[in-house]
Each structure stands twice: as C-alpha cells, then as structure tokens.
Design an enzyme around this catalytic site. Structure first.
Site, PDB file in Angstrom:
ATOM      1  N   CYS A   2      51.344  23.320  30.975  1.00 49.17           N
ATOM      2  CA  CYS A   2      50.723  22.948  29.956  1.00 49.17           C
ATOM      3  C   CYS A   2      51.905  21.994  29.481  1.00 49.17           C
ATOM      4  O   CYS A   2      53.032  22.278  30.080  1.00 49.17           O
ATOM      5  CB  CYS A   2      50.417  24.330  28.538  1.00 49.17           C
ATOM      6  SG  CYS A   2      50.035  25.727  29.026  1.00 49.17           S
ATOM      7  N   ARG A  27      49.484  16.164  33.555  1.00 51.50           N
ATOM      8  CA  ARG A  27      49.630  17.827  33.854  1.00 51.50           C
ATOM      9  C   ARG A  27      48.597  18.731  33.468  1.00 51.50           C
ATOM     10  O   ARG A  27      48.452  19.468  34.103  1.00 51.50           O
ATOM     11  CB  ARG A  27      51.000  18.643  32.902  1.00 51.50           C
ATOM     12  CG  ARG A  27      52.125  17.192  32.474  1.00 51.50           C
ATOM     13  CD  ARG A  27      52.550  18.794  31.915  1.00 51.50           C
ATOM     14  NE  ARG A  27      53.498  19.424  31.600  1.00 51.50           N
ATOM     15  CZ  ARG A  27      54.075  20.041  32.457  1.00 51.50           C
ATOM     16  NH1 ARG A  27      55.532  19.351  32.760  1.00 51.50           N
ATOM     17  NH2 ARG A  27      54.774  21.392  32.681  1.00 51.50           N
ATOM     18  N   TRP A  75      46.340  24.534  28.936  1.00 50.73           N
ATOM     19  CA  TRP A  75      45.800  25.049  30.041  1.00 50.73           C
ATOM     20  C   TRP A  75      45.430  25.578  29.659  1.00 50.73           C
ATOM     21  O   TRP A  75      46.017  26.744  30.187  1.00 50.73           O
ATOM     22  CB  TRP A  75      45.982  24.408  31.357  1.00 50.73           C
ATOM     23  CG  TRP A  75      45.072  24.359  32.800  1.00 50.73           C
ATOM     24  CD1 TRP A  75      44.498  23.108  32.757  1.00 50.73           C
ATOM     25  CD2 TRP A  75      44.849  25.020  33.706  1.00 50.73           C
ATOM     26  NE1 TRP A  75      43.921  23.697  34.100  1.00 50.73           N
ATOM     27  CE2 TRP A  75      44.088  24.415  34.453  1.00 50.73           C
ATOM     28  CE3 TRP A  75      45.858  26.312  33.535  1.00 50.73           C
ATOM     29  CZ2 TRP A  75      44.263  25.291  36.015  1.00 50.73           C
ATOM     30  CZ3 TRP A  75      45.627  27.224  35.109  1.00 50.73           C
ATOM     31  CH2 TRP A  75      44.604  26.533  36.058  1.00 50.73           C
ATOM     32  N   ASN A 101      54.843  27.756  27.307  1.00 54.85           N
ATOM     33  CA  ASN A 101      53.767  27.168  28.789  1.00 54.85           C
ATOM     34  C   ASN A 101      54.352  28.324  29.681  1.00 54.85           C
ATOM     35  O   ASN A 101      55.441  28.785  29.107  1.00 54.85           O
ATOM     36  CB  ASN A 101      54.900  26.671  28.769  1.00 54.85           C
ATOM     37  CG  ASN A 101      54.332  25.963  30.256  1.00 54.85           C
ATOM     38  OD1 ASN A 101      53.186  26.261  30.670  1.00 54.85           O
ATOM     39  ND2 ASN A 101      54.545  24.690  31.258  1.00 54.85           N
ATOM     40  N   GLY A 102      53.636  28.943  30.234  1.00 51.73           N
ATOM     41  CA  GLY A 102      53.172  30.461  31.059  1.00 51.73           C
ATOM     42  C   GLY A 102      52.277  31.506  30.796  1.00 51.73           C
ATOM     43  O   GLY A 102      51.490  31.036  29.747  1.00 51.73           O
ATOM     44  N   GLU A 500      45.382  18.732  55.948  1.00 54.15           N
ATOM     45  CA  GLU A 500      45.929  17.600  54.247  1.00 54.15           C
ATOM     46  C   GLU A 500      44.650  17.156  54.101  1.00 54.15           C
ATOM     47  O   GLU A 500      43.890  16.925  52.928  1.00 54.15           O
ATOM     48  CB  GLU A 500      47.426  17.296  54.556  1.00 54.15           C
ATOM     49  CG  GLU A 500      46.863  15.980  53.442  1.00 54.15           C
ATOM     50  CD  GLU A 500      47.133  17.262  51.773  1.00 54.15           C
ATOM     51  OE1 GLU A 500      47.503  18.090  52.082  1.00 54.15           O
ATOM     52  OE2 GLU A 500      47.959  16.403  51.000  1.00 54.15           O
ATOM     53  N   LYS A 504      42.843  16.903  50.715  1.00 54.63           N
ATOM     54  CA  LYS A 504      42.710  15.988  49.493  1.00 54.63           C
ATOM     55  C   LYS A 504      40.621  15.263  48.895  1.00 54.63           C
ATOM     56  O   LYS A 504      40.559  15.484  48.113  1.00 54.63           O
ATOM     57  CB  LYS A 504      42.700  14.641  50.294  1.00 54.63           C
ATOM     58  CG  LYS A 504      44.301  14.603  50.429  1.00 54.63           C
ATOM     59  CD  LYS A 504      45.127  14.231  49.216  1.00 54.63           C
ATOM     60  CE  LYS A 504      46.011  14.882  48.904  1.00 54.63           C
ATOM     61  NZ  LYS A 504      46.599  16.508  48.621  1.00 54.63           N
ATOM     62  N   GLU A 507      39.349  18.184  46.755  1.00 52.34           N
ATOM     63  CA  GLU A 507      40.095  17.985  45.401  1.00 52.34           C
ATOM     64  C   GLU A 507      39.573  16.705  44.354  1.00 52.34           C
ATOM     65  O   GLU A 507      39.663  17.133  42.839  1.00 52.34           O
ATOM     66  CB  GLU A 507      41.551  18.752  45.669  1.00 52.34           C
ATOM     67  CG  GLU A 507      42.270  17.641  45.741  1.00 52.34           C
ATOM     68  CD  GLU A 507      44.357  17.913  45.602  1.00 52.34           C
ATOM     69  OE1 GLU A 507      44.761  18.422  44.958  1.00 52.34           O
ATOM     70  OE2 GLU A 507      44.790  17.401  46.931  1.00 52.34           O
ATOM     71  N   HIS A 523      35.517  27.920  69.446  1.00 53.85           N
ATOM     72  CA  HIS A 523      35.405  29.508  69.089  1.00 53.85           C
ATOM     73  C   HIS A 523      34.897  29.923  68.024  1.00 53.85           C
ATOM     74  O   HIS A 523      34.385  30.620  66.943  1.00 53.85           O
ATOM     75  CB  HIS A 523      36.746  30.014  69.130  1.00 53.85           C
ATOM     76  CG  HIS A 523      37.563  30.262  69.983  1.00 53.85           C
ATOM     77  ND1 HIS A 523      37.536  30.571  71.044  1.00 53.85           N
ATOM     78  CD2 HIS A 523      38.625  29.432  70.015  1.00 53.85           C
ATOM     79  CE1 HIS A 523      38.597  30.474  71.738  1.00 53.85           C
ATOM     80  NE2 HIS A 523      38.851  29.609  71.128  1.00 53.85           N
ATOM     81  N   LYS A 626      48.595  19.094  37.726  1.00 51.85           N
ATOM     82  CA  LYS A 626      49.464  18.923  38.321  1.00 51.85           C
ATOM     83  C   LYS A 626      50.568  19.712  38.722  1.00 51.85           C
ATOM     84  O   LYS A 626      50.523  20.310  39.984  1.00 51.85           O
ATOM     85  CB  LYS A 626      50.420  17.631  38.286  1.00 51.85           C
ATOM     86  CG  LYS A 626      51.128  17.070  38.481  1.00 51.85           C
ATOM     87  CD  LYS A 626      50.741  16.720  40.193  1.00 51.85           C
ATOM     88  CE  LYS A 626      52.314  15.974  40.866  1.00 51.85           C
ATOM     89  NZ  LYS A 626      51.031  15.716  42.714  1.00 51.85           N
TER      90      LYS A 626
END
Ligand code: AGP
Length: 631
Positions: A2, A27, A75, A101-102, A500, A504, A507, A523, A626
């Site tokens: 948030c 964010r 959020w 926030n939290g 990675e 990418k 997402e 395998h 983020k």
C-alpha cells in the site's frame, strides 16, 4: 504494497497528498482515499479502483481546504477492494482518520473487544480497529462522556503521540500507521513495525510516506523511521520515540535521485527504461568497491571481516527474482570461496528448522527491502543465532535495518513491478560478496581476485553491447505473441537464468512459461516437446567448463529433433549451435560465472516485448505489486 502519504504545512493538503499518491501508484493498489482536517471533524473521500476514480469523486465533492491531510492507495489483504474498505478509516465520532500498510494479525480479537463497548465498524478491514482503538485512547468509548467532549483545541500533540504508542503496544503483526485528529490541527502521528515509513522535511512543511517517491518533488531531506517507533510530526517539529515513549532518532539522509528519475524518461514503460539503465546500474554497484590493486573493499557492509573469515556456512534467503540471484550466488560462493551455500525461498525457510549458529552467515536479497517473507526469514535467522547480511536496493528499508550489515545495490528506483536492473545489480553484489569471502579466506590468490575484478569492471560495456542488438529478439517476441507456452532450459548458472526468463514471461504476459535444468529434460519435461513448441536455450560459453557446453548442445539436438522451435542464447562465435537454432541470439564472451549478467538481458527484452504485443501494461502487471509486504 500500500502507499501512504501524509502532509502538514501551508499548502492545500489534499492537492499535495493526491500528487504524492500518484507517485506511489506503481506500488500496486485497488482503491484509494484521502482525509483532511475540517475544523470540528475529518473530511474523507475514498473510492475503489484506480486513482482516477478518487479524482472524479473529489471533483464532484471537493474536500475542505485544509493544511493537514493523509492519503492511501490500498492493496487488499482483509476485505474486498470496495469503497467501504478503502482507507482512510475513521472512528465512531469522525474525530480522527487513519491509514495503514501491513497486516494487523490480532484484529479479530480487538474488533470483538471494541464492538463490546459500543464501537460500530463500517468495514471488513483489519485497519479499522486502529481507528477505534485510538478513539478509545483519546475520547473514550462512543456514547461515553467523551462523546460529549466536542472539538477541543486545548489538547497537546504529545497526547496524540502517547495514544498512538498505547495502541501500538496492543497490535500484533506488521504496520505502518499514520493518523490525524480534529483536536490536533497541523499534527500528524505515525508508527511502524515491519512496514516502511519515512519522513520528508521541507521548508515549513513535512511529510510522512511509505516511500520517498511520494515527496521528493518537494524535498529530498529524508529521515528513516526505525522499527517499533512512533513519530510526532508538525511543520516545525519531528519527535520519534519507541513504543514505550523513549526518545530516539531516525537516520537523516538526502535522497540521491530526483523526481525526474522516477519518470519514464522518454520510454513507453518504466520497465523499458530500467532495462536500458542496466549498464549504469551495474557500474554504480561496482563503484568504490573494486580497489585499484584488484582487491575488494566492502567495509561499508559494516560486517567485521572476522565474520567473513569465521563463517562456515552460507544460507541465501529471498523471493522471486531475488531468489534466482541467490541461486547464482551459490555457484560463485562455492567456486570462489569454497564454502557450502544453501539457497532457500524465504517463505519456506521461515517455517523450517534450519541448522544455523554464529558461524552461519545468512544473506537476505531484496530489492525493496520490505518483502515480508524475506523480513520474517531474517528475523528467524537471527533468532537462530546467525549473522545476517542484507543485499538491498532501497536505502533505509526494513530488511537492511533488521540485518547485521547491508550491501546496497545501486540500481536506482525500480518502478516497474518486474525486476530487471535490480536483478543485475543483485548479481554484481553476490559476486562481490563471493569474491570478498575468497579474498579474506585466501581461497583465491590476490591476482586471481584481481582478474575477476577486471572482468567485472568490463561488464557494464558488455551489457550495453547486448542492449544494442535486441531488435531481432523483439521481432521473435512479436512473432510468438500468441503461443500458449514457452519453455526455458539452461545448465549451471544458466539454469537460474532459465528460471528468471520464465518468471518474467509469466508475470508480464500472463502465460504459461517454465524453466528447467536441461539435465532434467530426460527425467520428464522432454515429454512436453512437440512440433513448434518454443524453447529458449541458455548456452554456456564453449570456452568455460566445456563439458557443460557439450551437454547442453546434446540437449539442444534432442529437443530440435522432436520439433522444438529453438531460440538459442549463445556466446558470439559459437558456431556449434547454429545448425540447431531457429533463432540465434549472440551475447558477448564473458567468464562462465559472470554470464548471467549478459544472458538474462535478451530474456528480459523478450518477455517485455511479448507482453506489450499482447497489450499488457508491463509496469503494472495484474495481481502483482512491486513490494510484497504481506504474507
Ligand atoms: C520479479 O520480477 C518480481 N517483481 C518479484 O518476484 C520480486 O522479485 C520478489 O517479490 C522479491 O521482491 P524483493 O526483491 O523486493 O524482495
């Protein structure tokens, strides 16, 4: 996750706060709101959806002109993203407003207790309990004699701060809180535990925010708020105490980037700008750490060199892309420093019983420094007696503060949700740590360390060279924009690069993508290969551990024989792969361990271009934020 912005000064608060919220949009959020002091009460406007929805409400029903205000982009964690669940939240008397926030972990019990004495809740959020707890502390239960106590201007700001301390002592979980109250005009009170909160001090005005981006257009003078602290802020006063009321100080620093740095700089997306900034980010992270004599200096990490000499085990904890940087760290630490190195997903590590002691060094990698899973892993590691070194890109963030030492990456602000330049600088940082361990423990001679240092110093130009040749990669991405899946394979440090690349694509393009260790194909995963399936192959240098190259060449032949459409990332001049490559992407020759710095870049560009071709907003991918400051 948030965004929080609070303002006290001479300007119109809701204008300043709204501008701050716009700068925090990256964010990730699903609702927003603003509250200002309006004489005898607080005036609040909140709206689900994008900030534009709130702006429309403000247009239709303007807020009172005030010089004290707070704002929030939410959020959702508890309660759907609706108008009623949007912050700020108020008490029964509408005498105060609070943003958060939290996660307040004990909110249910507190809500029951408050309801039992007459408080009426208007939302399903955990946050709203804070508004009613503050009401209890400042004005008593609704309907009590405090109800009669209308707006009083004879109260002191210290009362407000003390009320916040008492409330914080009752909260469990993670929170950064900011509140205003009608009896304290020109005063903002805040508090934090495990969530970010920073003070901005301007000329006759002051800010409290979750991120300096909210106020750097007005001031670059920042003060970090420490763990378990309460802040009392007016345009002229800044007082910080712990939750018991003991005065403390926040570290003052000057934000080293200005508002323009957080703009797109001519690119369509922050992510494109940040991919392009990678050579500079790598150079900045190396700056001042490579001695002229080829030795390394990491003394700013504040970790006694004896710790590096005595350590007998390294454990890396991280999430997402940072975890992939950790996987690469393992190869470098084991090869250069001869130390056992485990790499753990932070969200798993914290629920395990890892074997750690004072000789263990836990390395916590985090771009934001606020990822709650990684923060909890750090606290878990410290409880087990380990020393913790943070690798972080955000000055003054919670994870570095909770760690014994920190090595800052210097990627600059990374606004795009998808990690790009922060990943490359995390790689540089883990290479530096691995080399530093080797240097102090003597597992590599000085001239060997100097050799790698020279290679590292050349990496910014190598990364720049890759960026100059990315048009064919963009063309491939546009061709593949509608495929249902893309697979990625690699060996050794190329395997985390494959992971990675897949992350990418997942997402950003919202499509199936998967990375494999190439040796695992036989395998099981090779059953996925059929005519036309695109496979990105990350080839090791032919001149490195040659067995790696030969093995992966065999894998390339296997998948090509089964109809795969091969996109091969290989060192320039590697002619052995050409007969099996539908698309060949050349990268500069670099040593085996450093190759991820150049081999990941085409994968970043590929994912970004494919997602754009699908019409996605690559800066704010759906469902993602983020900084993941909730579990
Ligand atoms: C990667 O592109 C994502 N943004 C995500 O996986 C991220 O790397 C992860 O959430 C960790 O974030 P941190 O580095 O801020 O701790």
């Amino acid at each position: 996750m948030c965004g929080i912005v609070a303002y006290v000064g001479a300007r119109t608060a809701h204008d300043v706060v709204l501008d701050g919220l716009r700068r925090l949009e990256y964010r990730g959020y699903d609702s927003a709101g603003i509250a200002v002091l309006d004489g005898g009460s607080v005036d609040v406007r909140r709206k689900a959806g994008a900030l534009g929805n709130l702006e429309a409400v403000l247009e239709a029903e303007p807020l009172a002109g005030s010089t004290t205000g707070i704002g929030h982009t939410r959020w959702a964690t508890h309660g759907a993203p609706t108008d009623g669940n949007a912050h700020p939240h108020v008490d029964c008397r509408r005498a105060l407003a609070v943003v958060h926030n939290g996660v307040i972990e004990n909110h249910s019990a507190l809500r029951d207790e408050l309801t039992n004495v007459g408080h009426v809740f208007g939302s399903q959020t955990d946050t709203e309990v804070v508004a009613h707890l503050l009401e209890e502390e400042l004005d008593g239960p609704p309907g009590g004699e405090g109800q009669a106590a209308q707006h009083s201007s004879s109260r002191t700001p210290e009362e407000f701060a003390e009320a916040m301390r008492r409330v914080c002592r009752r909260l469990a979980g993670s929170f950064s809180l900011v509140a205003i109250h009608r009896d304290f005009p020109g005063v903002v009170v805040g508090a934090r535990r495990n969530s970010p909160l920073v003070v901005g001090r301007g000329d006759g005005e002051a800010f409290l925010a979750s991120d300096v981006a909210a106020f750097i257009a007005a001031t670059r003078q920042a003060v970090e708020v420490g763990q378990d602290c309460v802040v009392l802020l007016t345009p002229q006063r800044l007082e910080i105490t712990d939750f018991e009321g003991n005065p403390t100080r926040g570290r003052e620093y000057r934000v080293d980037w200005d508002a323009s740095a957080a703009e797109k700089g001519g690119y369509d997306y922050f992510m494109l700008k940040e991919i392009a900034e990678q050579p500079d980010a790598v150079a900045a992270t190396l700056l001042g750490r490579l001695g002229r004599d080829g030795t390394l200096t990491l003394d700013e990490s504040r970790l006694d060199t004896r710790v590096f000499v005595e350590v007998d085990k390294i454990v890396v904890v991280a999430c997402g892309t940072a975890y992939h940087a950790g996987l690469i760290a393992k190869y470098a630490i084991e090869h250069w420093a001869g130390l056992p190195c485990e790499v753990e997903l932070a969200s798993e590590f914290r629920y395990r019983d890892p074997i750690l002691d004072r000789q263990s060094l836990v390395i916590a990698i985090s771009q934001s420094g606020e990822t709650l899973d990684t923060l909890m892993a750090v606290q878990h590691a410290k409880e087990m007696g380990a020393r913790v070194l943070a690798i972080c890109n955000t000055l003054g963030a919670t994870i570095p503060r909770e760690s014994d030492a920190v090595l800052y990456t210097r990627a600059g602000p990374e606004i795009g949700v998808a990690a790009t330049k922060s990943f490359l600088t995390q790689l540089v940082a883990v290479y530096l740590v691995a080399l530093y361990l080797a240097q102090l423990r003597g597992t590599k001679y000085g001239d060997e360390v100097a050799g790698v240092v020279r290679e590292l110093a050349a990496m910014p130009s190598k990364v720049a060279a890759v960026l100059d040749t990315m048009e064919p990669v963009r063309a491939i991405a546009r061709e593949l924009a509608r495929v249902p899946t893309v697979l990625f394979i690699g060996r050794h440090v190329g395997y985390p690069v494959a992971l990675e690349g897949a992350l990418k694509l997942k997402e950003l393009a919202y499509m199936h993508a998967e990375g494999f260790a190439a040796g695992e194909l036989k395998h099981g995963p090779i059953a996925l290969i059929e005519e036309g399936v695109p496979v990105v192959v990350v080839m090791p240098p032919p001149s490195g551990r040659s067995v790696l190259h030969a093995k992966l060449l065999a894998n390339l032949q296997e998948i090509r024989a089964r109809g795969a459409r091969t996109i091969v990332v290989a060192e320039e001049g590697d002619e052995a792969v050409r007969p099996y490559s539908d698309h060949l992407v050349a990268i500069p020759a670099v040593p085996t361990l450093l190759q991820p710095l150049v081999s990941v870049v085409p994968l970043q560009v590929f994912a970004c271009e494919l997602a754009v071709a699908r019409g996605n907003d690559v800066d704010r991918p759906r469902n993602l934020a983020k900084s993941v400051t909730v579990e």
